[in-house]
Design an enzyme around this catalytic site. Structure first.
Site, short mmCIF file in Angstrom:
data_model
loop_
_atom_site.label_atom_id
_atom_site.label_comp_id
_atom_site.label_asym_id
_atom_site.label_seq_id
_atom_site.Cartn_x
_atom_site.Cartn_y
_atom_site.Cartn_z
N ASP A 192 0.82 -1.22 0.00
CA ASP A 192 0.00 0.00 0.00
C ASP A 192 0.86 1.27 0.00
O ASP A 192 0.58 2.23 0.73
CB ASP A 192 -0.95 0.02 1.19
CG ASP A 192 -1.92 -1.14 1.21
OD1 ASP A 192 -1.94 -1.91 0.24
OD2 ASP A 192 -2.66 -1.28 2.21
N ASP A 243 -0.34 -4.31 -3.86
CA ASP A 243 -1.34 -3.24 -4.02
C ASP A 243 -0.69 -1.87 -3.81
O ASP A 243 -1.25 -0.99 -3.14
CB ASP A 243 -2.48 -3.42 -3.02
CG ASP A 243 -3.21 -4.74 -3.17
OD1 ASP A 243 -3.17 -5.32 -4.28
OD2 ASP A 243 -3.81 -5.21 -2.19
#
Length: 340
Positions: A170, A191
């Protein structure tokens, strides 16, 4: 009764003033006010970036140019939503570094090195890093990797030039709003570009890596969160270099049920997994994943998922044109006012 009426009028008048001041803040008056940050405090400058930001009155209505000298600034920086119109300028993404290591299994806002919540924010020549999951720091193993963000970007008319974002999971949270990234470097493994922003990444390097002495494990580059068919959000990568080290990465997986990612005119290395994308258990007919005019071994998409979309020439142009994030010319205006 008369006193109560007067009191209500005063409250209404005060509220209208606040609205007027806030609307003016979006126009960002010029010339810019200049603030300097230097870790030595030389010349009366601020020694931390956060103290320089905190010195700006709220709600801010004037462009404020914060010049940050070279150095590693170990701090967590927050730009509040009532402090728009800020231009952060470092000396280069290899020399001006904002670095943190906060992490949390819930409450992501507390796990971010740089948080930008206001409209009209520009950053240039700065690195944003979260070192928590980085294997070279020897305090995690692959099983312990959790969200530890380099930056959260929320707000409209946000632009980054020659900046870098480094993390593992992230890394860059494009939360909401209109964002533009030019000649930036974005690094991570899981991600690491995600959220529900409407963003263009132009001439950026996107690198899948877990860092020095990285463990062997595949990853995911994007997780776009478009949530409805009426939403205009999406991630557009154009003229980018998508690369990586060791293992393979998916170009993206569907964080939202209408996830949208477009990759065009870019170089894709062999870091790309054969299937290319994942629906993450979302209905594939609602997803918009597009690859067009790319080169490199990863651009060979014959084995990629069969539900990738094909856009018409006009549809593709509507995403690749800068107007996708900039219908009002705000990018040119920001550059002109701040003289870069």
């Amino acid at each position: 009764m008369e006193n109560m009426r007067n009191s209500n009028i005063f409250i209404l008048f005060s509220f209208l003033i606040l609205i007027f001041r806030f609307s003016n803040a979006l126009d960002c008056s010029s010339p810019p006010k200049v603030i300097d940050v230097n870790q030595s405090g030389q010349g009366g400058s601020f020694t931390t970036i956060q103290s320089a930001i905190d010195s700006i009155p709220e709600p801010n209505t004037q462009w404020t140019h914060i010049r940050i000298s070279a150095g590693i600034y170990i701090e967590n920086v927050v730009i509040d939503q009532n402090t728009p119109c800020i231009f952060l300028e470092g000396t280069g993404s290899y020399s001006t570094i904002i670095q943190g290591s906060k992490h949390k299994k819930s409450g992501l806002r507390d796990a971010v090195t740089f948080v930008s919540l206001a409209d009209d924010i520009v950053a240039k020549d700065i690195a944003f890093e979260n070192t928590y999951n980085h294997p070279s720091f020897a305090h995690v193993n692959v099983a312990d990797v959790i969200p530890a963000l380099a930056a959260e970007v929320r707000g409209n008319r946000i632009a980054f030039y020659n900046c870098s974002f480094k993390g593992v999971q992230d890394t860059l949270w494009n939360n909401t709003g209109l964002h533009y990234y030019n000649h930036c470097y974005i690094q991570g493994a899981v991600d690491f570009i995600y959220g529900d922003g409407q963003s263009i990444y132009q001439k950026c390097t996107i690198k899948f890596t877990r860092g020095i002495d990285e463990p062997n494990k595949d990853g995911i580059i994007t997780a776009q969160k478009r949530h409805s068919p009426d939403s205009t959000t999406g991630f557009v990568f154009k003229e980018c270099n998508i690369t990586g080290t060791n293992d393979k990465a998916q170009l993206g997986r569907a964080y939202g049920p209408y996830s949208k990612v477009i990759i065009a005119n870019s170089y894709l290395s062999n870091v790309v997994q054969p299937e290319g994308w994942s629906n993450w258990e979302k209905a594939v007919e609602h997803l918009t994943y597009v690859e067009v005019n790319n080169t490199g071994p990863g651009a060979e998409n014959s084995k990629h998922v069969k539900w990738m979309k094909t856009l018409s020439e006009n549809e593709l142009k509507s995403f690749l044109d800068i107007s996708y994030v900039d219908k009002d010319g705000w990018i040119a205006k920001q550059r002109s006012v701040n003289n870069f």
